[in-house]
Design an enzyme around this catalytic site. Sequence first.
Site, PDB file in Angstrom:
ATOM      1  N   CYS A  74       0.864  -1.183   0.000  1.00 25.90           N
ATOM      2  CA  CYS A  74       0.000   0.000   0.000  1.00 25.90           C
ATOM      3  C   CYS A  74       0.896   1.226   0.000  1.00 25.90           C
ATOM      4  CB  CYS A  74      -0.925   0.008   1.214  1.00 25.90           C
ATOM      5  SG  CYS A  74      -2.015   1.456   1.273  1.00 25.90           S
ATOM      6  N   GLU A 200     -10.417  -0.195  -5.581  1.00 23.58           N
ATOM      7  CA  GLU A 200      -9.426  -1.001  -4.881  1.00 23.58           C
ATOM      8  C   GLU A 200     -10.049  -2.305  -4.409  1.00 23.58           C
ATOM      9  OE1 GLU A 200      -5.985  -0.303  -1.472  1.00 23.58           O
ATOM     10  OE2 GLU A 200      -7.274   1.351  -2.111  1.00 23.58           O
ATOM     11  N   GLY A 212      -1.927   2.384  -7.103  1.00 22.02           N
ATOM     12  CA  GLY A 212      -2.677   2.644  -8.328  1.00 22.02           C
ATOM     13  C   GLY A 212      -2.072   3.781  -9.126  1.00 22.02           C
TER      14      GLY A 212
END
Length: 272
Positions: A74, A200, A212
């Site tokens: 992340c 997501e 992303g």
Amino acid sequence: MRVPFIKMHGLGNDFVVLDGRVEALPDITPRFALALADRHTGIGCDQLIVLGKSDTADLQMRIYNHDGGEVESCGNASRAIGLLLGCSASIETRGGLLQVDPSDGGIAVDMGEPRFEWDQIPLAYPMDTHHMPVAWELLDNPAAVNVGNPHVIFFVKDKAAIDLGRLGPEIEHDPLFPDRINVNVAAIESRSRIGLRVWERGVGETRACGTGACATAIAAMRRGLVDRTVEVILEGGAMTIEWTPQGRIRMIGPAAESFRGSFETADFGAAD
């Protein structure tokens, strides 16, 4: 057991952070992560972030999405942890080793090298990931990139016109993607600027997604649509993505701490 937590966010992509490097934590199960992430009966977050000791880096970071599933990486959370640490550090994740450093633009993260092979995404069967011969209604000719977790990227003229709330989960759960997929819908605004929306996996549409933004920028650079340094604009704000001459991805963006608190583990279904 009473456990302290830190609520943080990166451009509105929000996290509950539990620090297990010193204090013991309860067993982190999908059910427990889901309960904490619930915005009505829990603390509420897109991801639960669990810090721990590492044998290969300064610390370990484990990431649980809003649905309780554990994922590899992340980018926004990496910046948040960089802010929390306040210094340069290496972070071990399931998606690989990351490096975070303070920067004039917030926190810089070395996200490593992108992966493009079909089995590195992964896809269910061999396919060109640069121009994928697949489509979901008007979304066609996507690219796929793994930047610690898997992404599929569609380039469109009007990203606002895409019904991402309907198409996002359909693509996420398509059998083509055995580990599910993060879905990016991007509009090229100039050689140095991309507008982006992200569905997501395990979360839904988010205000920002660091991986992303990285995956979309790399896909656009591979197609010659933008320069090697680009600003990616999401609903929550902007971050800068660079594909360095060494082939590594460098992401720069802000992060913030919202508040701190504590909770009883028994209230969320965890044993002491």
